[in-house]
Design a protein around this motif. Structure first.
Motif, mmCIF file in Angstrom:
data_model
loop_
_atom_site.group_PDB
_atom_site.id
_atom_site.type_symbol
_atom_site.label_atom_id
_atom_site.label_comp_id
_atom_site.label_asym_id
_atom_site.label_seq_id
_atom_site.Cartn_x
_atom_site.Cartn_y
_atom_site.Cartn_z
ATOM 1 N N PHE A 1 -33.469 88.084 -19.989
ATOM 2 C CA PHE A 1 -33.245 89.170 -20.942
ATOM 3 C C PHE A 1 -34.518 89.978 -21.136
ATOM 4 O O PHE A 1 -34.501 91.201 -21.162
ATOM 5 C CB PHE A 1 -32.833 88.603 -22.303
ATOM 6 C CG PHE A 1 -31.370 88.646 -22.525
ATOM 7 C CD1 PHE A 1 -30.709 89.851 -22.592
ATOM 8 C CD2 PHE A 1 -30.652 87.485 -22.664
ATOM 9 C CE1 PHE A 1 -29.350 89.892 -22.799
ATOM 10 C CE2 PHE A 1 -29.292 87.516 -22.865
ATOM 11 C CZ PHE A 1 -28.645 88.712 -22.935
ATOM 12 N N PHE A 2 -35.606 89.245 -21.294
ATOM 13 C CA PHE A 2 -36.881 89.878 -21.587
ATOM 14 C C PHE A 2 -37.274 90.833 -20.467
ATOM 15 O O PHE A 2 -37.584 91.998 -20.700
ATOM 16 C CB PHE A 2 -37.946 88.798 -21.785
ATOM 17 C CG PHE A 2 -39.305 89.357 -22.075
ATOM 18 C CD1 PHE A 2 -39.605 89.875 -23.316
ATOM 19 C CD2 PHE A 2 -40.289 89.363 -21.100
ATOM 20 C CE1 PHE A 2 -40.851 90.395 -23.590
ATOM 21 C CE2 PHE A 2 -41.541 89.888 -21.356
ATOM 22 C CZ PHE A 2 -41.823 90.399 -22.606
ATOM 23 N N PRO B 1 -34.924 74.325 -30.895
ATOM 24 C CA PRO B 1 -33.664 74.306 -30.144
ATOM 25 C C PRO B 1 -32.443 74.116 -31.028
ATOM 26 O O PRO B 1 -31.330 74.324 -30.586
ATOM 27 C CB PRO B 1 -33.847 73.141 -29.167
ATOM 28 C CG PRO B 1 -34.945 72.328 -29.723
ATOM 29 C CD PRO B 1 -35.819 73.240 -30.504
ATOM 30 N N GLY C 1 -33.716 83.381 -21.328
ATOM 31 C CA GLY C 1 -34.399 84.279 -22.266
ATOM 32 C C GLY C 1 -35.360 85.191 -21.527
ATOM 33 O O GLY C 1 -35.467 86.386 -21.823
ATOM 34 N N LEU D 1 -35.722 84.480 -27.936
ATOM 35 C CA LEU D 1 -34.880 83.399 -27.439
ATOM 36 C C LEU D 1 -35.705 82.320 -26.773
ATOM 37 O O LEU D 1 -35.476 81.129 -26.965
ATOM 38 C CB LEU D 1 -33.869 83.969 -26.442
ATOM 39 C CG LEU D 1 -32.842 84.833 -27.129
ATOM 40 C CD1 LEU D 1 -32.050 85.618 -26.130
ATOM 41 C CD2 LEU D 1 -31.946 83.957 -27.969
ATOM 42 N N VAL D 2 -36.684 82.746 -25.992
ATOM 43 C CA VAL D 2 -37.562 81.769 -25.359
ATOM 44 C C VAL D 2 -38.253 80.942 -26.444
ATOM 45 O O VAL D 2 -38.300 79.708 -26.381
ATOM 46 C CB VAL D 2 -38.608 82.476 -24.474
ATOM 47 C CG1 VAL D 2 -39.587 81.467 -23.912
ATOM 48 C CG2 VAL D 2 -37.923 83.228 -23.354
ATOM 49 N N ILE E 1 -41.676 72.706 -22.337
ATOM 50 C CA ILE E 1 -40.422 71.974 -22.553
ATOM 51 C C ILE E 1 -40.047 71.125 -21.340
ATOM 52 O O ILE E 1 -38.885 70.794 -21.161
ATOM 53 C CB ILE E 1 -39.258 72.930 -22.905
ATOM 54 C CG1 ILE E 1 -39.210 74.119 -21.942
ATOM 55 C CG2 ILE E 1 -39.362 73.416 -24.328
ATOM 56 C CD1 ILE E 1 -37.993 74.990 -22.135
ATOM 57 N N ILE F 1 -27.211 79.629 -29.833
ATOM 58 C CA ILE F 1 -28.361 78.736 -29.933
ATOM 59 C C ILE F 1 -29.312 79.209 -31.031
ATOM 60 O O ILE F 1 -29.829 78.403 -31.809
ATOM 61 C CB ILE F 1 -29.101 78.654 -28.587
ATOM 62 C CG1 ILE F 1 -28.245 77.894 -27.583
ATOM 63 C CG2 ILE F 1 -30.449 77.976 -28.756
ATOM 64 C CD1 ILE F 1 -28.819 77.844 -26.204
ATOM 65 N N ILE G 1 -35.843 78.476 -28.067
ATOM 66 C CA ILE G 1 -35.489 77.307 -27.267
ATOM 67 C C ILE G 1 -36.668 76.349 -27.160
ATOM 68 O O ILE G 1 -36.505 75.134 -27.177
ATOM 69 C CB ILE G 1 -34.970 77.749 -25.887
ATOM 70 C CG1 ILE G 1 -33.608 78.411 -26.067
ATOM 71 C CG2 ILE G 1 -34.843 76.565 -24.952
ATOM 72 C CD1 ILE G 1 -33.128 79.166 -24.876
ATOM 73 N N ILE G 2 -37.887 76.909 -27.103
ATOM 74 C CA ILE G 2 -39.045 76.023 -27.001
ATOM 75 C C ILE G 2 -39.321 75.328 -28.334
ATOM 76 O O ILE G 2 -39.503 74.114 -28.384
ATOM 77 C CB ILE G 2 -40.291 76.819 -26.546
ATOM 78 C CG1 ILE G 2 -40.080 77.346 -25.128
ATOM 79 C CG2 ILE G 2 -41.535 75.946 -26.598
ATOM 80 C CD1 ILE G 2 -41.206 78.193 -24.612
ATOM 81 N N PHE H 1 -27.068 82.606 -26.144
ATOM 82 C CA PHE H 1 -28.314 82.703 -26.895
ATOM 83 C C PHE H 1 -28.091 82.915 -28.373
ATOM 84 O O PHE H 1 -28.789 82.338 -29.199
ATOM 85 C CB PHE H 1 -29.169 83.811 -26.315
ATOM 86 C CG PHE H 1 -29.666 83.418 -24.985
ATOM 87 C CD1 PHE H 1 -30.148 82.140 -24.777
ATOM 88 C CD2 PHE H 1 -29.625 84.288 -23.922
ATOM 89 C CE1 PHE H 1 -30.582 81.743 -23.542
ATOM 90 C CE2 PHE H 1 -30.057 83.898 -22.682
ATOM 91 C CZ PHE H 1 -30.542 82.625 -22.484
ATOM 92 N N ALA I 1 -34.023 78.624 -21.370
ATOM 93 C CA ALA I 1 -35.262 79.329 -21.705
ATOM 94 C C ALA I 1 -35.561 80.391 -20.649
ATOM 95 O O ALA I 1 -35.960 81.513 -20.981
ATOM 96 C CB ALA I 1 -36.423 78.342 -21.806
ATOM 97 N N TYR J 1 -35.615 90.476 -28.445
ATOM 98 C CA TYR J 1 -34.554 89.472 -28.449
ATOM 99 C C TYR J 1 -34.821 88.402 -27.380
ATOM 100 O O TYR J 1 -34.808 87.205 -27.646
ATOM 101 C CB TYR J 1 -33.270 90.235 -28.165
ATOM 102 C CG TYR J 1 -31.988 89.505 -28.284
ATOM 103 C CD1 TYR J 1 -31.775 88.596 -29.294
ATOM 104 C CD2 TYR J 1 -30.964 89.747 -27.377
ATOM 105 C CE1 TYR J 1 -30.569 87.949 -29.398
ATOM 106 C CE2 TYR J 1 -29.766 89.110 -27.472
ATOM 107 C CZ TYR J 1 -29.572 88.213 -28.494
ATOM 108 O OH TYR J 1 -28.384 87.576 -28.581
ATOM 109 N N GLY J 2 -35.112 88.851 -26.160
ATOM 110 C CA GLY J 2 -35.379 87.913 -25.070
ATOM 111 C C GLY J 2 -36.570 87.032 -25.368
ATOM 112 O O GLY J 2 -36.525 85.809 -25.181
ATOM 113 N N ALA J 3 -37.649 87.645 -25.869
ATOM 114 C CA ALA J 3 -38.838 86.864 -26.186
ATOM 115 C C ALA J 3 -38.531 85.852 -27.286
ATOM 116 O O ALA J 3 -38.924 84.685 -27.216
ATOM 117 C CB ALA J 3 -39.968 87.793 -26.613
ATOM 118 N N SER K 1 -34.825 93.850 -20.125
ATOM 119 C CA SER K 1 -34.940 94.851 -21.185
ATOM 120 C C SER K 1 -36.282 95.551 -21.124
ATOM 121 O O SER K 1 -36.376 96.747 -21.405
ATOM 122 C CB SER K 1 -34.783 94.199 -22.558
ATOM 123 O OG SER K 1 -33.807 93.221 -22.521
ATOM 124 N N THR L 1 -35.711 93.421 -25.602
ATOM 125 C CA THR L 1 -36.966 92.820 -25.164
ATOM 126 C C THR L 1 -37.448 91.806 -26.198
ATOM 127 O O THR L 1 -37.783 90.663 -25.861
ATOM 128 C CB THR L 1 -38.044 93.910 -24.983
ATOM 129 O OG1 THR L 1 -37.494 94.968 -24.225
ATOM 130 C CG2 THR L 1 -39.249 93.349 -24.264
#
Lengths: 284, 332
Positions: free
Chosen positions: A105-106, B305, A102, B297-298, A88, B253, B301-302, B250, A99, B293-295, A109, B291
């Motif tokens: 968070f990852f 979006p 994110g 989100l990335v 990106i 988004i 966004i990529i 997040f 990003a 969730y975080g992945a 967690s 975990t």
């Protein structure tokens, strides 16, 4: 002067060294790639865990564990850049920031998942030095010294080497340097590696002083951002100075008030200053 | 015209049915529904700013003010939340404007805006922790319970609380619609595109930015207040600070911040995902949900979006509209 106040000032100075080191890596990445790694402190957290496990569980010598943690942080940082940032690079900078949020968070967690929420420490008790009635934590002194060495090393790399010159050139003008035959992508990868390597170094110094837990990034991450913005995002010398200003506010404020109040003071100072001078203390 | 109305009915009828369904379901589903409604309001409030590139990483500040002020007033002075909540909203708006006014004046945008707001969220978190004598610090606090009482806005009956949350959620959607339909959207879109150009075209940049900031922070405080009244437990980390601020960003988004229902879908998605993973993995894997969730989100966004709603729109639009020849991408 009150001797306890002097002690607070000296401890603030030592804290400033670590903050300066933390801000260096983040500033380098911002200056060159124009990305704010919101997850920077989480990379530090991951490296702190690396030191902890290698040292206490696998019984590695501390120095070797630290070296391995720096390598680990570097690899992690490269992954963040290649997997998350590179795809990106063309979109709005705020998307890149989000990003990496994110990633924050990852990592946080994942650390909770793997290690639970326990506070862990190395169990090393370094001696406390006494100088004319002032007590100075030895681990902080070491951290300060290494932070300075790291900063000088980075400075020499940027000013004296060919690659360092290329990094600075990219930071000054992205487009023209591409035309001049500098491979931006390679420089970006290199920058991310150095920046996250510095995070690893900072982790080695922090793990000597603080317990590691999955949420530790949230405690000093915001302070690191504050230091960087205060110095002018991407401005490494500014960040260096800002680190000492902030650490003094926290240390001396902590002498007069409870520590949270001192941190509130630092954040309020930051907000006020940034609203007066958005370009940072050294910005043009 | 008629066709447009028909499709809209087609969209809104299931939505209304979904919103009404929890009234007839068990406590468990009502509990989910209350959470979704409250967080939908908060995410919608955030997206009101976020969609115009005012990316705040500090909405936890307003959430915290909204949660703590009514509870503190209730516990210490017996002030009803019906007064406390508007007061908290006013305080949150004041706080937002104190920071928003100079940052708009100084044209603090992009990264700087994100980081200044992040600091604001941290300030509120630290103030709550520092005032541990009245707030209980990191341990959190509970409002004095009086059993079922509308006066204290303590409604152990989940259906009743759901009704309250539903009204608040609708208020958020009304605010969105007002913005969507009004001049303010055009003004803010032009500001997001190019602030100087907008200014020279006669847009009162400062005023428009402050207006949307006020609406967004006020509604977020309302959400925080309801959440505290519902849970009957407040803790600084759950109500304020960086963690919750990022979670707000997040979820908004993920749902899609350019559509009225996007943040609501984001709330439903994240809450159901968390709950689903909890049921699937049990509480042994604390962090498993986040975990993933975080992945996610990335990935969101990529690759998308514009969120789930954006993806749905693209899929729905595909058969009818041939690929537009180099249409300018809207701001993302």
């Amino acid at each position: 002067m009150d001797i306890y106040l002097l002690e607070a000032i000296i401890n603030g100075l030592l804290l400033g060294g670590v903050l300066a080191l933390l801000s260096l890596g983040l500033n380098l990445i911002f200056g060159v790639i124009d990305v704010v790694w919101i997850c920077y402190a989480e990379v530090v957290m991951a490296a702190m865990y690396a030191v902890f496990w290698l040292y206490t569980f696998y019984g590695w010598p501390l120095l070797l564990a630290c070296a391995a943690a720096i390598v680990f942080a570097t690899v992690l940082g490269l992954l963040v850049h290649i997997v998350v940032i590179e795809p990106i690079l063309g979109s709005a900078p705020i998307n890149q920031l989000l990003a990496t949020g994110g990633v924050l968070f990852f990592l946080q967690s994942l650390a909770t998942l793997l290690f639970g929420t326990d506070f862990r420490n190395l169990g090393i008790r370094l001696p406390v030095l006494e100088l004319g009635g002032i007590f100075i934590s030895f681990s902080r002194l070491i951290a300060f010294g290494i932070a300075l060495v790291g900063a000088v090393g980075l400075f020499l790399f940027l000013s004296r080497t060919y690659l360092g010159t290329a990094v600075r050139a990219i930071a000054q003008d992205r487009e023209v340097m591409g035309l001049m035959g500098v491979n931006e992508r390679r420089i970006y990868v290199l920058t991310s590696a150095i920046g996250s390597g510095l995070a690893g170094l900072a982790a080695c110094l922090l793990v000597l002083q603080y317990d590691v837990h999955p949420f530790i990034g949230l405690t000093f991450g915001p302070i690191t951002f504050m230091v960087c913005v205060l110095g002018g995002l991407g401005n490494m010398i500014g960040g260096f100075i800002a680190a000492f200003i902030i650490s003094q506010i926290i240390a001396v404020g902590g002498y007069y008030f409870p520590i949270e109040a001192a941190e509130v003071l630092a954040f309020v100072f930051f907000i006020v200053l940034i609203l007066i001078r958005p370009q940072g203390i050294l910005g043009k | 015209m008629r066709g447009g109305r028909d499709t809209r009915l087609l969209l809104y009828l299931p939505l209304a049915a979904a919103a009404a369904a929890p009234f007839f379901l068990s406590d468990y589903f009502q509990h989910m529904a209350v959470q979704i409604a409250i967080w939908s309001l908060v995410y919608t409030a955030w997206a009101l700013m976020g969609r115009f590139r005012l990316t705040s990483l500090g909405h936890g500040a307003f959430l915290g003010v909204g949660a703590y002020v009514p509870t503190l007033l209730w516990n210490n002075y017996g002030v009803t939340p019906w007064l406390g909540i508007p007061l908290a909203m006013a305080l949150a708006i004041a706080l937002a404007l104190i920071v928003g006014y100079p940052s708009s004046r100084q044209k603090v945008v992009g990264h700087y805006f994100a980081l200044v707001t992040l600091a604001l969220g941290q300030v509120v978190l630290l103030v709550i922790v520092a005032m541990r004598d009245v707030t209980g610090g990191s341990l959190g606090m509970t409002p004095h319970t009086v059993g079922h009482s509308w006066y204290a806005l303590q409604l152990p009956n989940k259906a009743e609380f759901y009704a309250v949350a539903l009204v608040a959620w609708l208020a958020g959607l009304v605010a969105w619609r007002y913005v969507e339909r009004g001049m303010i959207r055009l003004a803010l879109e032009s500001i997001a595109e190019d602030e100087d150009a907008a200014e020279s075209a006669g847009v009162d940049v400062l005023r428009e930015k402050l207006k949307i900031t006020a609406v967004s922070s006020g509604l977020t405080a309302l959400g925080g207040a309801l959440y505290a009244q519902y849970l009957m437990y407040l803790s600084p980390d759950a109500m304020s600070g960086v963690g919750i601020s990022l979670q707000i960003v997040f979820a908004a988004i993920a749902g899609g911040m350019y559509n009225m229902l996007g943040p609501t879908i984001g709330a439903a998605f994240t809450i159901l995902l968390t709950e689903g993973l909890r049921v699937l993995f049990g509480t042994h894997f604390v962090g498993a949900a986040n975990t993933i969730y975080g992945a996610l989100l990335v990935i969101f966004i990529i690759f998308m979006p514009r969120g789930i709603v954006g993806l749905a729109e693209r899929i729905l639009a595909r058969p009818r509209v041939p690929p537009a020849p180099a249409a300018p991408e809207p701001a993302e």
